[in-house]
Scaffold this motif. Structure first.
Motif, short mmCIF file in Angstrom:
data_model
loop_
_atom_site.label_atom_id
_atom_site.label_comp_id
_atom_site.label_asym_id
_atom_site.label_seq_id
_atom_site.Cartn_x
_atom_site.Cartn_y
_atom_site.Cartn_z
N MET A 1 0.82 -1.21 0.00
CA MET A 1 0.00 0.00 0.00
C MET A 1 0.85 1.26 0.00
O MET A 1 0.48 2.28 -0.58
N ASN B 1 3.84 1.72 -1.43
CA ASN B 1 4.30 1.97 -2.80
C ASN B 1 3.16 2.45 -3.70
O ASN B 1 3.34 3.33 -4.54
N PHE B 2 2.00 1.84 -3.50
CA PHE B 2 0.84 2.26 -4.31
C PHE B 2 0.48 3.71 -4.01
O PHE B 2 0.21 4.49 -4.93
N ASN C 1 2.99 6.09 -5.62
CA ASN C 1 2.88 6.18 -7.07
C ASN C 1 1.56 6.77 -7.54
O ASN C 1 1.53 7.57 -8.48
N GLU C 2 0.47 6.37 -6.89
CA GLU C 2 -0.85 6.72 -7.41
C GLU C 2 -1.69 7.59 -6.49
O GLU C 2 -2.76 8.05 -6.88
N GLY D 1 4.21 -0.88 -13.80
CA GLY D 1 3.45 -0.22 -12.74
C GLY D 1 3.06 -1.18 -11.63
O GLY D 1 3.16 -0.85 -10.44
N LYS D 2 2.64 -2.38 -12.01
CA LYS D 2 2.28 -3.39 -11.00
C LYS D 2 3.50 -3.81 -10.18
O LYS D 2 3.40 -4.01 -8.97
N CYS E 1 6.09 -1.95 -9.51
CA CYS E 1 6.42 -0.85 -8.60
C CYS E 1 5.52 -0.86 -7.37
O CYS E 1 5.94 -0.50 -6.26
N HIS E 2 4.26 -1.27 -7.54
CA HIS E 2 3.33 -1.30 -6.42
C HIS E 2 3.60 -2.47 -5.48
O HIS E 2 3.40 -2.36 -4.27
N SER E 3 4.06 -3.60 -6.03
CA SER E 3 4.11 -4.84 -5.25
C SER E 3 5.45 -5.08 -4.55
O SER E 3 5.50 -5.83 -3.59
N THR F 1 8.31 -4.32 -2.14
CA THR F 1 8.69 -3.49 -0.99
C THR F 1 9.83 -4.14 -0.19
O THR F 1 10.03 -3.83 0.98
N GLU G 1 11.52 1.66 -2.25
CA GLU G 1 10.29 2.28 -2.78
C GLU G 1 10.51 2.60 -4.25
O GLU G 1 11.40 3.37 -4.59
#
Length: 565
Positions: free
Chosen positions: A1, A3-4, A7-8, A545-546, A548-550, A552, A557
């Motif tokens: 969460m 990282n998400f 990014n977003e 993108g996925k 980068c989110h996943s 950790t 980061e």
């Protein structure tokens, strides 16, 4: 969460605020036409009145926004101003085209609602004129103003017509048809398949936005939506008087005949600011396009890639920026975006152009690409250059650890980055914040490596000489190959240098295992912020993108940045 969110998070916040404003405007203006002033209008139209006016307010708001994401000079100025304070906020400006598309979809959505509601409205206006019955309130309301034609409610003034004729003879109807046709052409020609294959169609039809905005400003001039005047409501309250309509205006009655007026046009107040900014934007572009540009070198690379080196007085750039190029001898109107492959330290600007369409093919021929003899400098075509404009790659040197991912010709922004790295180390610049660069290049054919291999070889030699081999880690992938090529490469694989690129680092085959790559980088750089920069297709952007989110691991980061122009 975490990282998400990094990014977003801000993007989602901006979208939610935008959606919230749209929802608020819709509800507010829907309710605004349920008041007593519009009681008699609703007697004829029902709730279709509110269903027409609520999306109209949202259209005004979104038409105010639609031009701002394409004011490139404004965005470049804002990017340079805020990136020193907030890198996250600056990254949102790199998603300008995504927001531009979202706003366009919202305009199309509200336009559809507005049109459907007004189709019902016109039909009901017509029905109220045709129902000749003095005891029928909608008919009585439609007859008001017949004598002096001033204080009327129903814009259809006679029963000897039809809604289609009114649509093409009234200001609101005619401009509505023009606006709708322009919008349909703009949106359909913006589809990915058309934009990629027939850029000229996209380019010309997109300029129908001028027709769209002219029609939009004029659309409300006819004041077709009418309500009771405020003065009339004071002496003729519709809730109390609507049942006494047969005696309106007669002696002894407390209900004089109601007076009606149309709403003043409001759209121009919403769009005049952005339109002024966009006109200023175009004037700046025009001024810069008139500045002299000299082609100093033309190089024809394999895989039909044309390199142009040019000089322009006063031209300054940052790594990864792009320019718009026009060749007047090919087209006086068309401007095409190309990433700069030169470095800020060089005394010229250069672009690499892949020959894939009519315009690029014409430029290839104009520069002598189809000839075996070298053209004289004075025979080369005149060029106009507008820019440079900022992109995500400007932030490369703000990260301690960087991943650069290019696909095919998408490697061009990183040519600028790597050249700048080369110059900084040649000049022994100690202010380079970046400590490690991971470079990935995915290419479908061996010929495409040729123009970029020289730069990589120079970097490889320099890093070896300075004992900095660990600074740049490059991974080159050949994603497609023929059986004959594979057999030849298998034989040459044991050679000291790679048979394709001439580098010490061997070319790999297939595609990277991104999960393994991200895990390895996170493990090697615990607690670091890793800038991930991509210039490539949407599918690859989604995959990165996925990742980068996943990922950790070790507190790393990953911040995702994608080129958009």
């Amino acid at each position: 969460m975490g990282n998400f969110a990094a990014n977003e998070g801000l993007s989602i916040f901006v979208i939610l605020v935008w959606l919230g404003i749209n929802a608020f405007l819709f509800v507010h203006f829907y309710m605004a036409f349920l008041i007593d002033r519009y009681y008699y209008t609703r007697v004829i139209l029902g709730h279709a009145l509110s269903w027409a006016r609520a999306p109209a307010a949202c259209l005004n708001f979104n038409c105010m926004l639609i031009l701002l994401p394409v004011c490139r000079n404004l965005l470049s100025f804002l990017r340079g101003s805020i990136q020193c304070c907030s890198r996250t906020a600056a990254r949102q400006l790199d998603r300008n085209l995504t927001f531009h598309k979202l706003v366009a979809y919202m305009i199309a959505f509200h336009t559809a609602i507005h049109i459907i509601a007004h189709l019902f409205n016109f039909e009901r206006f017509m029905d109220s004129q045709l129902m000749i019955n003095s005891s029928y309130l909608p008919y009585v309301l439609s007859q008001i103003g017949n004598n002096d034609n001033r204080s009327y409610l129903n814009p259809i003034r006679t029963n000897e017509t039809n809604p289609t004729i009114v649509m093409f003879t009234s200001i609101a109807g005619l401009t509505g048809v023009v606006i709708t046709l322009a919008l349909i052409l703009i949106i359909t020609s913006s589809m990915e398949v058309i934009r990629r294959s027939y850029f000229e169609v996209f380019w010309y039809t997109h300029h129908l936005f001028i027709v769209f905005f002219i029609g939009l400003v004029l659309h409300g001039v006819g004041r077709i939506v009418r309500g009771q005047t405020l003065e009339s409501v004071k002496v003729h309250h519709p809730i109390e008087c609507h049942s006494q309509f047969e005696t309106w205006g007669q002696n002894g009655t407390n209900c004089p005949e109601p007076l009606f007026a149309g709403n003043a046009p409001m759209t121009w107040k919403w769009v005049v600011g952005p339109m002024f900014l966009y006109v200023c934007e175009r004037l700046v572009r025009f001024y810069r396009s008139q500045q002299k540009v000299v082609i100093t070198k033309v190089v024809m690379h394999p895989s039909k890639t044309l390199e142009l080196q040019m000089k322009k007085k006063g031209f300054k750039m940052e790594v990864g920026q792009y320019v718009f190029i026009q060749c007047p001898s090919i087209s006086q109107l068309e401007w095409h975006p190309f990433t700069l492959t030169s470095a800020p330290e060089e005394d010229h600007l250069s672009v690499h152009i892949r020959i894939v369409g009519d315009w690029t093919q014409a430029l290839y021929k104009a520069c002598g690409g189809d000839k075996t003899v070298v053209l004289d400098a004075w025979t080369l075509p005149k060029m106009a250059v507008d820019g440079p404009f900022g992109t995500a790659s400007e932030d490369v040197f703000r990260y301690e650890v960087v991943m650069l991912v290019g696909a095919g010709i998408g490697v061009t922004p990183f040519a600028s980055v790597l050249k700048s790295v080369w110059y900084k180390h040649v000049q022994e610049n100690k202010n380079v914040f970046t400590k490690k660069i991971y470079f990935y290049w995915l290419c479908p054919e061996t010929q495409a490596f040729e123009w970029f291999a020289d730069l990589l070889q120079s970097l490889e030699r320099q890093m070896t000489d300075k004992n900095m081999s660990d600074f740049l880690s490059y991974n080159i992938y050949l994603t497609r190959w023929k059986d004959a090529e594979a057999a030849h490469l298998r034989v040459q694989y044991e050679a000291e240098d790679d048979p394709i690129t001439g580098l010490k680092q061997k070319t790999r085959y297939g595609k990277p295992n991104w999960d393994n790559e991200f895990s390895a980088i996170a493990t090697q750089h615990p607690g670091s912020k890793v800038g991930v920069f991509l210039c490539g297709p949407t599918a690859l952007a989604t995959a990165l993108g996925k990742q980068c989110h996943s990922h950790t691991e070790s507190g790393a980061e990953f911040i995702f940045n994608k080129e958009n122009f």
